[in-house]
Design a protein around this motif. Structure first.
Motif, PDB file in Angstrom:
ATOM      1  N   ASN A 252       0.827  -1.202   0.000  1.00  0.00           N
ATOM      2  CA  ASN A 252       0.000   0.000   0.000  1.00  0.00           C
ATOM      3  C   ASN A 252       0.867   1.260   0.000  1.00  0.00           C
ATOM      4  O   ASN A 252       2.000   1.258   0.483  1.00  0.00           O
ATOM      5  CB  ASN A 252      -0.915   0.008   1.225  1.00  0.00           C
ATOM      6  CG  ASN A 252      -0.146   0.164   2.523  1.00  0.00           C
ATOM      7  OD1 ASN A 252       0.867  -0.504   2.738  1.00  0.00           O
ATOM      8  ND2 ASN A 252      -0.609   1.041   3.394  1.00  0.00           N
ATOM      9  N   ASN A 253       0.342   2.313  -0.559  1.00  0.00           N
ATOM     10  CA  ASN A 253       1.036   3.601  -0.601  1.00  0.00           C
ATOM     11  C   ASN A 253       0.348   4.599   0.314  1.00  0.00           C
ATOM     12  O   ASN A 253      -0.866   4.528   0.518  1.00  0.00           O
ATOM     13  CB  ASN A 253       1.050   4.163  -2.027  1.00  0.00           C
ATOM     14  CG  ASN A 253       1.882   3.327  -2.979  1.00  0.00           C
ATOM     15  OD1 ASN A 253       2.954   2.857  -2.618  1.00  0.00           O
ATOM     16  ND2 ASN A 253       1.379   3.121  -4.190  1.00  0.00           N
ATOM     17  N   VAL A 254       1.118   5.538   0.843  1.00  0.00           N
ATOM     18  CA  VAL A 254       0.549   6.646   1.601  1.00  0.00           C
ATOM     19  C   VAL A 254       0.078   7.691   0.595  1.00  0.00           C
ATOM     20  O   VAL A 254       0.882   8.224  -0.181  1.00  0.00           O
ATOM     21  CB  VAL A 254       1.571   7.255   2.573  1.00  0.00           C
ATOM     22  CG1 VAL A 254       0.958   8.424   3.328  1.00  0.00           C
ATOM     23  CG2 VAL A 254       2.067   6.195   3.540  1.00  0.00           C
ATOM     24  N   GLU A 255      -1.196   7.963   0.588  1.00  0.00           N
ATOM     25  CA  GLU A 255      -1.773   8.840  -0.434  1.00  0.00           C
ATOM     26  C   GLU A 255      -1.108  10.210  -0.468  1.00  0.00           C
ATOM     27  O   GLU A 255      -0.828  10.750  -1.547  1.00  0.00           O
ATOM     28  CB  GLU A 255      -3.280   8.990  -0.181  1.00  0.00           C
ATOM     29  CG  GLU A 255      -3.987   9.793  -1.261  1.00  0.00           C
ATOM     30  CD  GLU A 255      -5.477   9.906  -1.003  1.00  0.00           C
ATOM     31  OE1 GLU A 255      -6.150  10.602  -1.782  1.00  0.00           O
ATOM     32  OE2 GLU A 255      -5.964   9.302  -0.033  1.00  0.00           O
ATOM     33  N   ALA A 256      -0.839  10.775   0.695  1.00  0.00           N
ATOM     34  CA  ALA A 256      -0.229  12.106   0.745  1.00  0.00           C
ATOM     35  C   ALA A 256       1.153  12.110   0.105  1.00  0.00           C
ATOM     36  O   ALA A 256       1.529  13.052  -0.607  1.00  0.00           O
ATOM     37  CB  ALA A 256      -0.147  12.591   2.190  1.00  0.00           C
ATOM     38  N   THR A 258       2.201   9.951  -2.208  1.00  0.00           N
ATOM     39  CA  THR A 258       2.005   9.751  -3.644  1.00  0.00           C
ATOM     40  C   THR A 258       1.719  11.080  -4.341  1.00  0.00           C
ATOM     41  O   THR A 258       2.271  11.373  -5.410  1.00  0.00           O
ATOM     42  CB  THR A 258       0.848   8.766  -3.895  1.00  0.00           C
ATOM     43  OG1 THR A 258       1.141   7.528  -3.255  1.00  0.00           O
ATOM     44  CG2 THR A 258       0.638   8.532  -5.380  1.00  0.00           C
ATOM     45  N   LYS A 259       0.883  11.906  -3.745  1.00  0.00           N
ATOM     46  CA  LYS A 259       0.556  13.209  -4.326  1.00  0.00           C
ATOM     47  C   LYS A 259       1.791  14.108  -4.386  1.00  0.00           C
ATOM     48  O   LYS A 259       2.015  14.810  -5.374  1.00  0.00           O
ATOM     49  CB  LYS A 259      -0.555  13.881  -3.516  1.00  0.00           C
ATOM     50  CG  LYS A 259      -1.920  13.238  -3.685  1.00  0.00           C
ATOM     51  CD  LYS A 259      -2.978  13.975  -2.882  1.00  0.00           C
ATOM     52  CE  LYS A 259      -4.355  13.352  -3.085  1.00  0.00           C
ATOM     53  NZ  LYS A 259      -5.399  14.050  -2.297  1.00  0.00           N
ATOM     54  N   LYS A 262       4.066  12.941  -7.236  1.00  0.00           N
ATOM     55  CA  LYS A 262       3.506  13.317  -8.534  1.00  0.00           C
ATOM     56  C   LYS A 262       3.702  14.802  -8.812  1.00  0.00           C
ATOM     57  O   LYS A 262       4.000  15.201  -9.950  1.00  0.00           O
ATOM     58  CB  LYS A 262       2.017  12.963  -8.579  1.00  0.00           C
ATOM     59  CG  LYS A 262       1.735  11.474  -8.703  1.00  0.00           C
ATOM     60  CD  LYS A 262       0.245  11.191  -8.757  1.00  0.00           C
ATOM     61  CE  LYS A 262      -0.021   9.700  -8.942  1.00  0.00           C
ATOM     62  NZ  LYS A 262      -1.486   9.409  -8.971  1.00  0.00           N
ATOM     63  N   GLY A 281      -3.184  17.261  -0.069  1.00  0.00           N
ATOM     64  CA  GLY A 281      -3.349  15.986   0.618  1.00  0.00           C
ATOM     65  C   GLY A 281      -3.114  16.127   2.111  1.00  0.00           C
ATOM     66  O   GLY A 281      -2.228  16.864   2.548  1.00  0.00           O
TER      67      GLY A 281
END
Length: 437
Positions: A252-256, A258-259, A262, A281
């Motif tokens: 799993n990735n930490v959404e914050a 990942t943002k 990017k 995020g």
């Protein structure tokens, strides 16, 4: 006199079930200390997993001998305890074998006869399990984490099952009316002659004693489960339902994060511009996990479901090569720490008071965490879909992102990726020099 016996039975039954419900509430409270995670997807696949793995024992039978014996004990113990319903009705209302008055004799005899055969098979299987554990001393039952309590706990359950099966058969063997029917007493008819020299009154006392001991023993067993590794008898069903559905190699990735990555890779993003409303995020309070409250509630459910069978550790390549890592110990340590946190909350009127301890370092060492190869062998081996790797990876994430405490080799690799765009310590312009050598 019968009314007194009925009242005593109701009091014992109420106390036994009430204490069990109290512990179940505490169990749910502890599991809910974990971080929320959405596992509401793909319900049909989850139900299928629960049916195949928890109910169908599909992963247990991969090791045929242990799997076959476990199926006998599991199926036998569950089916035999249907008899408990009759015992409860008899105990509350003062009847005797109420099943004979509400069911055809042929059906009742078939049921009791089936129960007796299963009881005998369970007894034999439990003895074989005891021999495997204590005489043959299979290696996975004697690892360093299997200290006195885990070893004793496993034996206590085996003794419990032996006693309960014996009491059930003795209860039937000394029930004179049931034996006179000569139907359904498939096994107990061979035990009954042991009591033939006793008076009818003495045999009745033994039958009543076995009856009371059987139901009280079941209530004790039910309440012992909370303190035992055999809690998986109940938790295997939700644990397999909420088990991981994504491919085993997918993390799993930490959404914050990942943002952020990017944005860093987007040449059209102005790094000094204020983020647009609603696009920023939310950064987590902590990256990864250093204590049980940082883990997901599914991981905490995993910890309570662990059977301590050691299949994960026996399949772990790191453990096989002498490393300190044992996936079973990871789960046992997580459960022990969670229990410690729960007792802390109980002692402080519902609030957790800092105790200067945490799962990392006080229970699980960094050496154990970094010994893991993340091969998922432990996840594949577990008969009830427990995922020790998810706990290991969350604790690694904490070490790397919160403490910058990765091993030197890993830090060098990450520095090379940052500076050179590759794990190797070579300038990007020199990558193809090997062609000229």
């Amino acid at each position: 006199m019968n009314y007194i016996a009925n009242i005593i039975f109701i009091v014992i039954l109420t106390f036994g079930i009430g204490f069990f419900v109290k512990n179940v509430k505490k169990l749910f409270r502890n599991i809910k200390l974990g971080q929320d995670v959405d596992v509401s997807d793909n319900k049909s696949q989850r139900l299928k997993n629960m049916a195949l793995i928890a109910l169908g024992q599909s992963k247990m039978v991969r090791r045929p001998i242990a799997g076959f014996l476990h199926v006998i004990v599991y199926v036998g113990f569950i089916i035999i305890n249907i008899e408990v319903l009759e015992i409860i009705i008899d105990g509350v209302f003062g009847t005797h074998r109420i099943g004979l008055t509400v069911l055809p004799i042929s059906l009742y005899s078939f049921l009791i006869g089936s129960f007796e055969v299963l009881a005998a098979l369970v007894f034999i299987s439990v003895i074989l399990f005891w021999i495997r554990r204590n005489i043959m001393k299979l290696k996975r039952f004697w690892k360093s984490e299997m200290t006195s309590w885990p070893k004793n706990d496993a034996n206590y359950i085996l003794y419990f099952e032996m006693v309960l099966m014996t009491l059930f058969l003795v209860m039937n063997a000394t029930d004179i009316h049931f034996q006179d029917m000569n139907s359904g007493n498939i096994v107990s008819q061979y035990i009954a002659p042991l009591f033939s020299g006793l008076s009818e009154n003495a045999i009745h006392i033994i039958e009543r004693g076995a009856w009371w001991a059987h139901i009280v023993g079941i209530l004790i067993f039910l309440n012992y489960l909370y303190y035992s590794k055999h809690l998986h008898i109940l938790l295997a069903f939700p644990n397999t339902y909420y088990g991981k559905l994504t491919p085993k190699g997918q993390f799993n990735n930490v959404e914050a994060v990942t943002k952020e990555v990017k944005m860093m890779m987007d040449p059209n993003i102005d790094p000094f511009a204020a983020p647009a409303e609603g696009t920023e995020g939310e950064m987590p309070a902590k990256f990864g996990a250093s204590d049980v409250q940082d883990l997901s509630w599914v991981s905490l459910l995993n910890a309570y479901t662990c059977t301590e069978c050691g299949r994960c550790t026996s399949e772990c390549p790191a453990n096989q090569t002498g490393k300190k890592l044992s996936p079973r110990k990871i789960m046992m340590d997580t459960r022990d720490r969670l229990e410690e946190v729960g007792k802390n909350i109980d002692a402080n009127k519902g609030e957790f008071k800092e105790d200067g301890k945490q799962l990392l370092d006080n229970y699980i060492t960094r050496e154990e965490l970094w010994a893991c190869t993340s091969c998922n062998a432990c996840v594949e081996a577990c008969p009830v879909s427990i995922d020790p790797l998810s706990i290991i990876m969350e604790m690694r994430r904490y070490l790397v992102m919160e403490q910058s405490a990765a091993p030197v080799e890993l830090n060098n690799m990450m520095t090379n990726i940052e500076n050179n765009g590759a794990p190797w310590p070579y300038n990007q312009m020199d990558r193809l020099n090997w062609k000229n050598e």
